[in-house]
Write an enzyme that holds these catalytic residues in place. Sequence first.
Site, mmCIF file in Angstrom:
data_model
loop_
_atom_site.group_PDB
_atom_site.id
_atom_site.type_symbol
_atom_site.label_atom_id
_atom_site.label_comp_id
_atom_site.label_asym_id
_atom_site.label_seq_id
_atom_site.Cartn_x
_atom_site.Cartn_y
_atom_site.Cartn_z
ATOM 1 N N ASP A 198 0.529 13.231 15.658
ATOM 2 C CA ASP A 198 -0.122 12.922 16.935
ATOM 3 C C ASP A 198 0.846 12.356 17.959
ATOM 4 O OD1 ASP A 198 -2.391 12.856 14.817
ATOM 5 O OD2 ASP A 198 -3.342 13.146 16.769
ATOM 6 N N ARG A 204 -10.939 18.113 18.225
ATOM 7 C CA ARG A 204 -9.980 17.132 17.729
ATOM 8 C C ARG A 204 -8.708 17.860 17.297
ATOM 9 N NH1 ARG A 204 -9.241 19.020 13.438
ATOM 10 N NH2 ARG A 204 -7.593 17.516 12.939
ATOM 11 N N LYS A 263 -2.703 11.105 11.094
ATOM 12 C CA LYS A 263 -3.960 10.624 10.515
ATOM 13 C C LYS A 263 -3.743 9.554 9.451
ATOM 14 C CE LYS A 263 -7.207 11.373 11.516
ATOM 15 N NZ LYS A 263 -7.835 10.382 12.454
HETATM 16 O O1 MRU Z 1 -8.497 12.114 14.467
HETATM 17 P P1 MRU Z 1 -8.055 13.546 14.455
HETATM 18 O O2 MRU Z 1 -8.828 14.387 13.513
HETATM 19 O O3 MRU Z 1 -7.936 14.127 15.840
HETATM 20 O O4 MRU Z 1 -6.574 13.463 13.880
HETATM 21 C C1 MRU Z 1 -5.834 14.635 13.820
HETATM 22 C C2 MRU Z 1 -4.558 14.492 13.108
HETATM 23 O O5 MRU Z 1 -4.142 13.423 12.723
HETATM 24 C C3 MRU Z 1 -3.755 15.748 12.963
HETATM 25 O O6 MRU Z 1 -2.977 15.704 11.803
HETATM 26 C C4 MRU Z 1 -2.827 15.882 14.167
HETATM 27 O O7 MRU Z 1 -3.537 15.797 15.367
HETATM 28 C C5 MRU Z 1 -2.045 17.130 14.151
HETATM 29 S S1 MRU Z 1 -3.010 18.520 14.622
HETATM 30 C C6 MRU Z 1 -2.038 19.875 14.687
#
Ligand code: MRU
Length: 346
Positions: A237, A46, A248
């Site tokens: 993201d 992830r 997130k």
């Molecule tokens: O659902 P996830 O754990 O994949 O979400 C990840 C995030 O929101 C991170 O903050 C984002 O991907 C940045 S990672 C460098």
Amino acid sequence: MDTVDLDEKNGTLLIIDQTKLPAKLEVVALKTQQEIYEAIRNLQVRGAPAIGVAAAFGLYLAAKEIIENEFSAFFDRFKKASDFLRSSRPTAVNLSWALNRIEQTALSASDRPVSEIKGLIKEEALKMKYEDTAVCRAIGEHALPLINPHDGILTHCNAGWLATTKYGTALSPIYLAHERGYPIKVFADETRPLLQGARLTAFELESAGIDVTLICDNMASVVMKNGWVQSVFVGCDRVAANGDTANKIGTSSVAILARHYSIPFYVCAPTSTIDLDCKTGNDITIEERSADEVTQLWYKECMAPKNIKVFNPAFDVTDSSLITAFITERGVIRPPFSENISSLFQ
Ligand code: MRU
């Protein structure tokens, strides 16, 4: 240990299984497209950059299995594999960015033998992995001047080395500050409901010997009010052309609090996370996940009435007006974001 790697000899994608952390640091080998899809879907791998690189390796493994000598027959099956991986998660743009780049590699070599194209795809996927490490390092270097030696820094979710190929995005300047001997203090939001902050960020920073304090998401305002937080660093993201940013769930609440307490709110964003096709945050698709992540995943028994209605969006959009600056591998971007983001791509 690499977050994501290719085991060419055994034809597998190697990932650190992030669902096992912090109890176990375990590498799993994934062979089939279904296994890779599920690993992304279930957050075994992830973090936006890490899923991009995992998908690129996954698509190379799919290409290797296609026994067609004619390009259009090869590409038909290749494209189906790409679309399947793309459908694993909708919000992080790095996933489709990486798959598009691998598809493009194949398309631009369509006049070459399929066996050669497979080699080019592998090279491109490996290149993406090494590029990501360089990008993360550069983000750290650009962000470091925004940190003072005794600062308290709050972060949300996990944007560290587990979410990328190395260093992380939001945690990159924290690692660099630590390397330079700054006695920084980090507050890690636990990040309900999937606890990326508690399981991953706290694990990463503690293992690196960095002073980290875990707080529940609803404690952020207390540490800010106490004057313990001088800046907030988060990852992202997908960043829309106007600077609205999906990250997130809970990130936008942190940004609102930071504004209230006049604390700078920084988003660390590789340019691969900026999506100019999304004009504003309203154009970003937000993944919704299953109810049991909220009601029972981390508990021995269900912690809510059995058939309670649950709303479980995995991401939220922070309004660009709440963001102090973006830190990209090409430098710091300050408002006005629409103009400054667009000039980054010219
Ligand atoms: O659902 P996830 O754990 O994949 O979400 C990840 C995030 O929101 C991170 O903050 C984002 O991907 C940045 S990672 C460098």
